[in-house]
Write an enzyme that holds these catalytic residues in place. Structure first.
Site, mmCIF file in Angstrom:
data_model
loop_
_atom_site.group_PDB
_atom_site.id
_atom_site.type_symbol
_atom_site.label_atom_id
_atom_site.label_comp_id
_atom_site.label_asym_id
_atom_site.label_seq_id
_atom_site.Cartn_x
_atom_site.Cartn_y
_atom_site.Cartn_z
ATOM 1 N N HIS A 165 0.823 -1.222 0.000
ATOM 2 C CA HIS A 165 0.000 0.000 0.000
ATOM 3 C C HIS A 165 0.854 1.268 0.000
ATOM 4 O O HIS A 165 0.344 2.355 0.303
ATOM 5 C CB HIS A 165 -0.983 -0.005 1.194
ATOM 6 C CG HIS A 165 -2.094 -1.004 1.035
ATOM 7 N ND1 HIS A 165 -2.932 -1.375 2.063
ATOM 8 C CD2 HIS A 165 -2.517 -1.703 -0.061
ATOM 9 C CE1 HIS A 165 -3.805 -2.270 1.620
ATOM 10 N NE2 HIS A 165 -3.571 -2.485 0.337
ATOM 11 N N SER A 188 -7.240 -6.738 9.702
ATOM 12 C CA SER A 188 -8.654 -7.112 9.767
ATOM 13 C C SER A 188 -9.036 -8.024 8.609
ATOM 14 O O SER A 188 -10.155 -8.540 8.579
ATOM 15 C CB SER A 188 -9.527 -5.850 9.765
ATOM 16 O OG SER A 188 -9.245 -5.090 8.609
HETATM 17 C C1 BJW Z 1 -3.719 -6.027 16.564
HETATM 18 C C2 BJW Z 1 -3.237 -5.294 17.607
HETATM 19 C C3 BJW Z 1 -2.055 -5.762 18.163
HETATM 20 C C4 BJW Z 1 -4.980 -4.312 17.025
HETATM 21 N N1 BJW Z 1 -1.477 -6.855 17.675
HETATM 22 N N2 BJW Z 1 -3.129 -7.103 16.097
HETATM 23 C C5 BJW Z 1 -13.106 -7.408 -3.386
HETATM 24 C C6 BJW Z 1 -14.207 -7.403 -2.556
HETATM 25 C C7 BJW Z 1 -14.655 -6.198 -2.008
HETATM 26 C C8 BJW Z 1 -14.022 -4.991 -2.280
HETATM 27 C C9 BJW Z 1 -12.933 -5.011 -3.104
HETATM 28 C C10 BJW Z 1 -12.481 -6.203 -3.628
HETATM 29 N N3 BJW Z 1 -11.385 -5.919 -4.401
HETATM 30 C C11 BJW Z 1 -11.133 -4.594 -4.320
HETATM 31 C C12 BJW Z 1 -12.061 -4.013 -3.551
HETATM 32 C C13 BJW Z 1 -12.152 -2.554 -3.240
HETATM 33 C C14 BJW Z 1 -11.220 -2.117 -2.144
HETATM 34 C C15 BJW Z 1 -11.554 -2.906 -0.882
HETATM 35 O O1 BJW Z 1 -10.889 -3.815 -0.484
HETATM 36 N N4 BJW Z 1 -12.636 -2.517 -0.212
HETATM 37 C C16 BJW Z 1 -13.062 -3.209 1.021
HETATM 38 C C17 BJW Z 1 -12.736 -2.350 2.229
HETATM 39 C C18 BJW Z 1 -14.521 -3.492 0.916
HETATM 40 N N5 BJW Z 1 -9.804 -2.275 -2.524
HETATM 41 C C19 BJW Z 1 -9.173 -1.379 -3.284
HETATM 42 O O2 BJW Z 1 -9.725 -0.401 -3.747
HETATM 43 C C20 BJW Z 1 -7.710 -1.664 -3.566
HETATM 44 N N6 BJW Z 1 -7.410 -1.520 -4.952
HETATM 45 C C21 BJW Z 1 -7.876 -2.388 -5.871
HETATM 46 O O3 BJW Z 1 -8.568 -3.330 -5.567
HETATM 47 O O4 BJW Z 1 -7.456 -2.108 -7.158
HETATM 48 C C22 BJW Z 1 -8.078 -2.813 -8.214
HETATM 49 C C23 BJW Z 1 -9.241 -1.972 -8.676
HETATM 50 C C24 BJW Z 1 -8.989 -0.726 -9.195
HETATM 51 C C25 BJW Z 1 -10.046 0.037 -9.645
HETATM 52 C C26 BJW Z 1 -11.351 -0.445 -9.515
HETATM 53 C C27 BJW Z 1 -11.583 -1.697 -8.961
HETATM 54 C C28 BJW Z 1 -10.504 -2.477 -8.534
HETATM 55 C C29 BJW Z 1 -6.816 -0.650 -2.871
HETATM 56 C C30 BJW Z 1 -6.885 -0.758 -1.402
HETATM 57 C C31 BJW Z 1 -6.069 0.361 -0.756
HETATM 58 C C32 BJW Z 1 -6.239 0.417 0.745
HETATM 59 N N7 BJW Z 1 -5.699 1.626 1.241
HETATM 60 C C33 BJW Z 1 -5.669 1.862 2.672
HETATM 61 C C34 BJW Z 1 -5.187 3.300 2.925
HETATM 62 C C35 BJW Z 1 -3.687 3.396 2.633
HETATM 63 C C36 BJW Z 1 -3.205 4.809 2.759
HETATM 64 C C37 BJW Z 1 -3.291 5.320 4.163
HETATM 65 O O5 BJW Z 1 -2.577 4.823 5.031
HETATM 66 O O6 BJW Z 1 -4.081 6.233 4.362
HETATM 67 O O7 BJW Z 1 -4.788 0.907 3.291
HETATM 68 S S1 BJW Z 1 -7.213 1.573 3.498
HETATM 69 C C38 BJW Z 1 -6.505 0.919 4.962
HETATM 70 O O8 BJW Z 1 -6.915 -0.474 5.100
HETATM 71 C C39 BJW Z 1 -4.989 0.882 4.720
HETATM 72 C C40 BJW Z 1 -4.609 -0.470 5.281
HETATM 73 O O9 BJW Z 1 -3.376 -0.896 4.736
HETATM 74 C C41 BJW Z 1 -5.788 -1.323 4.908
HETATM 75 C C42 BJW Z 1 -5.920 -2.571 5.718
HETATM 76 O O10 BJW Z 1 -6.177 -2.275 7.049
HETATM 77 P P1 BJW Z 1 -5.529 -3.162 8.190
HETATM 78 O O11 BJW Z 1 -4.075 -3.065 8.143
HETATM 79 O O12 BJW Z 1 -6.103 -4.519 8.145
HETATM 80 O O13 BJW Z 1 -5.995 -2.358 9.506
HETATM 81 P P2 BJW Z 1 -7.391 -2.427 10.296
HETATM 82 O O14 BJW Z 1 -7.489 -1.204 11.116
HETATM 83 O O15 BJW Z 1 -8.518 -2.747 9.407
HETATM 84 O O16 BJW Z 1 -7.221 -3.698 11.246
HETATM 85 C C43 BJW Z 1 -6.253 -3.716 12.294
HETATM 86 C C44 BJW Z 1 -6.263 -5.104 12.895
HETATM 87 O O17 BJW Z 1 -5.234 -5.138 13.869
HETATM 88 C C45 BJW Z 1 -7.578 -5.450 13.623
HETATM 89 O O18 BJW Z 1 -8.011 -6.737 13.200
HETATM 90 C C46 BJW Z 1 -7.193 -5.480 15.092
HETATM 91 O O19 BJW Z 1 -7.878 -6.481 15.854
HETATM 92 C C47 BJW Z 1 -5.730 -5.817 15.009
HETATM 93 N N8 BJW Z 1 -4.931 -5.365 16.128
HETATM 94 N N9 BJW Z 1 -4.123 -4.208 17.832
HETATM 95 C C48 BJW Z 1 -2.086 -7.496 16.623
HETATM 96 N N10 BJW Z 1 -1.508 -5.091 19.217
#
Ligand code: BJW
Ligand code: ZN
Length: 251
Positions: free
Chosen positions: A125, A195
Site C-alpha cells: 500500500h 482485519s
Molecule cells: C492487533 C493489535 C495488536 C490491534 N497486535 N493485532 C473485493 C471485494 C470487495 C471490495 C474489493 C475487492 N477488491 C477490491 C475491492 C475494493 C477495495 C476494498 O478492499 N474494499 C473493502 C474495504 C470493501 N480495494 C481497493 O480499492 C484496492 N485496490 C484495488 O482493488 O485495485 C483494483 C481496482 C482498481 C479500480 C477499480 C476496482 C478495482 C486498494 C486498497 C487500498 C487500501 N488503502 C488503505 C489506505 C492506505 C493509505 C493510508 O494509510 O491512508 O490501506 S485503506 C486501509 O486499510 C490501509 C490499510 O493498509 C488497509 C488494511 O487495514 P488493516 O491493516 O487490516 O488495519 P485495520 O485497522 O482494518 O485492522 C487492524 C487489525 O489489527 C484489527 O483486526 C485489530 O484487531 C488488530 N490489532 N491491535 C495485533 N496489538
C-alpha cells in the site's frame, strides 16, 4: 509483556511450524504497529472512526479537495515522527535473519518494519513518507522538517500527493507480483494484525492456502480469516511474535 500462559502451546506449535518451513510469507497490517502508538484504521479509536474513508483515501477525494487530504496525511506524518518500532517489528526482523526464505508483505505505510531491520519488505500500500508529483511523477522522500506545508514537486513545482495506495487504485504492479509469488510458493503464512477486510491484500491468505500453505493468524480480535486459519494466537503481536521467535532458538 509476556504472552498469556494459556497460549504457550499455540506459540510452541508456530515455532515448530517455522522450524520446518523453508518458504515463509508474513502479511502484516496496522495492528502490528498499534503497540508503537500508530492508530489502526477500523474499530474504536481507529483512523476511520468519525471519518469517511471515501472523503480522505480515494483519488476522487484528493481531486475534490487536495488540501483537506494533505492535512490528514501531514497530521499522520507528525504522529509517526514520535513512533518507534515495537517488539513485534523487531521479532520479525530477527525471524528474517533466522529464516532467510521469509518474505514480509506489509499493508502498512509507516516504514517501521524497515526501521526495525527487516530487509525484504514488500509495501503493497505504498509509503506515507513519499511525495509523488501529480504532474511529472517525480518522487521524493519527505523529511520530518516541515510537516505543516503541502509539498510541491522539487522538479516541476506542481502539487504532489502522498505515495500511498487509495481505494480504487491499483497496487504497485511489481511489488504486488512479488507478493503474490511469495504467497503462492510459501509453506507457511503468518497473517499478523490485519482485519483481512481490504482486497486484494486479504486474498493473499487464500492464495497461500490454495498452494497448500499452513496459515497462522495473530490478532487479538476475530476476523473473516480466523475460522480459516490452521492456528490462531489471539494476542497482541508485540507479545506473541517475540515469544515465538525466542522459542525458535538456534536449532
Ligand atoms: C492487533 C493489535 C495488536 C490491534 N497486535 N493485532 C473485493 C471485494 C470487495 C471490495 C474489493 C475487492 N477488491 C477490491 C475491492 C475494493 C477495495 C476494498 O478492499 N474494499 C473493502 C474495504 C470493501 N480495494 C481497493 O480499492 C484496492 N485496490 C484495488 O482493488 O485495485 C483494483 C481496482 C482498481 C479500480 C477499480 C476496482 C478495482 C486498494 C486498497 C487500498 C487500501 N488503502 C488503505 C489506505 C492506505 C493509505 C493510508 O494509510 O491512508 O490501506 S485503506 C486501509 O486499510 C490501509 C490499510 O493498509 C488497509 C488494511 O487495514 P488493516 O491493516 O487490516 O488495519 P485495520 O485497522 O482494518 O485492522 C487492524 C487489525 O489489527 C484489527 O483486526 C485489530 O484487531 C488488530 N490489532 N491491535 C495485533 N496489538
Ligand atoms: Zn513534478
Amino acid at each position: 509483556m509476556a504472552v498469556n500462559e494459556s497460549l504457550l502451546p499455540a506459540v510452541e506449535r508456530v515455532a515448530e511450524l517455522l522450524r520446518g518451513a523453508e518458504h515463509i510469507a508474513c502479511l502484516t497490517g496496522a495492528g502490528v504497529s498499534a503497540e508503537s502508538g500508530v492508530p489502526t484504521f477500523r474499530g474504536v479509536g481507529g483512523l476511520w472512526e468519525g471519518r469517511r474513508p471515501e472523503t480522505l483515501a480515494t483519488p476522487e477525494a484528493f481531486a475534490a479537495d487536495p488540501e483537506e487530504v494533505w492535512r490528514f496525511y501531514l497530521w499522520r506524518r507528525r504522529l509517526l515522527v514520535a513512533c518507534k518500532p515495537n517488539p513485534g517489528h523487531y521479532a520479525l526482523a530477527r525471524l528474517e535473519r533466522r529464516k532467510p526464505g521469509l518474505t514480509l508483505i506489509t499493508q502498512n505505510v509507516d516504514g517501521l518494519h524497515l526501521e526495525a531491520g527487516s530487509r525484504r519488505v514488500l509495501a503493497v500500500h505504498g509509503d506515507i513518507w513519499i511525495d509523488r508529483c501529480t504532474r511529472c511523477g517525480h518522487e521524493a522522500r519527505a523529511t520530518d522538517k516541515d510537516l505543516q506545508t503541502i509539498p510541491h514537486c522539487g522538479s516541476c513545482g506542481a502539487l504532489t500527493r502522498p505515495g500511498v495506495v487509495w481505494f480504487g487504485e491499483m497496487l504497485p504492479a511489481d511489488v504486488w507480483t512479488q507478493a503474490e509469488r511469495a504467497a503462492a510458493s510459501c509453506d507457511l503464512m503468518l497473517v499478523v494484525g490485519t482485519s483481512s477486510l481490504v482486497y486484494p491484500a486479504a486474498s493473499l491468505a487464500d492464495v497461500a492456502r490454495a498452494g497448500g500453505a499452513t496459515i497462522v493468524e495473530i490478532n487479538p480480535q476475530a476476523t473473516p480469516l480466523t475460522s480459516e486459519a490452521d492456528v490462531g494466537i489471539p494476542s497482541p503481536s508485540g507479545e506473541a511474535l517475540p515469544a515465538i521467535v525466542d522459542r525458535l532458538g538456534d536449532s
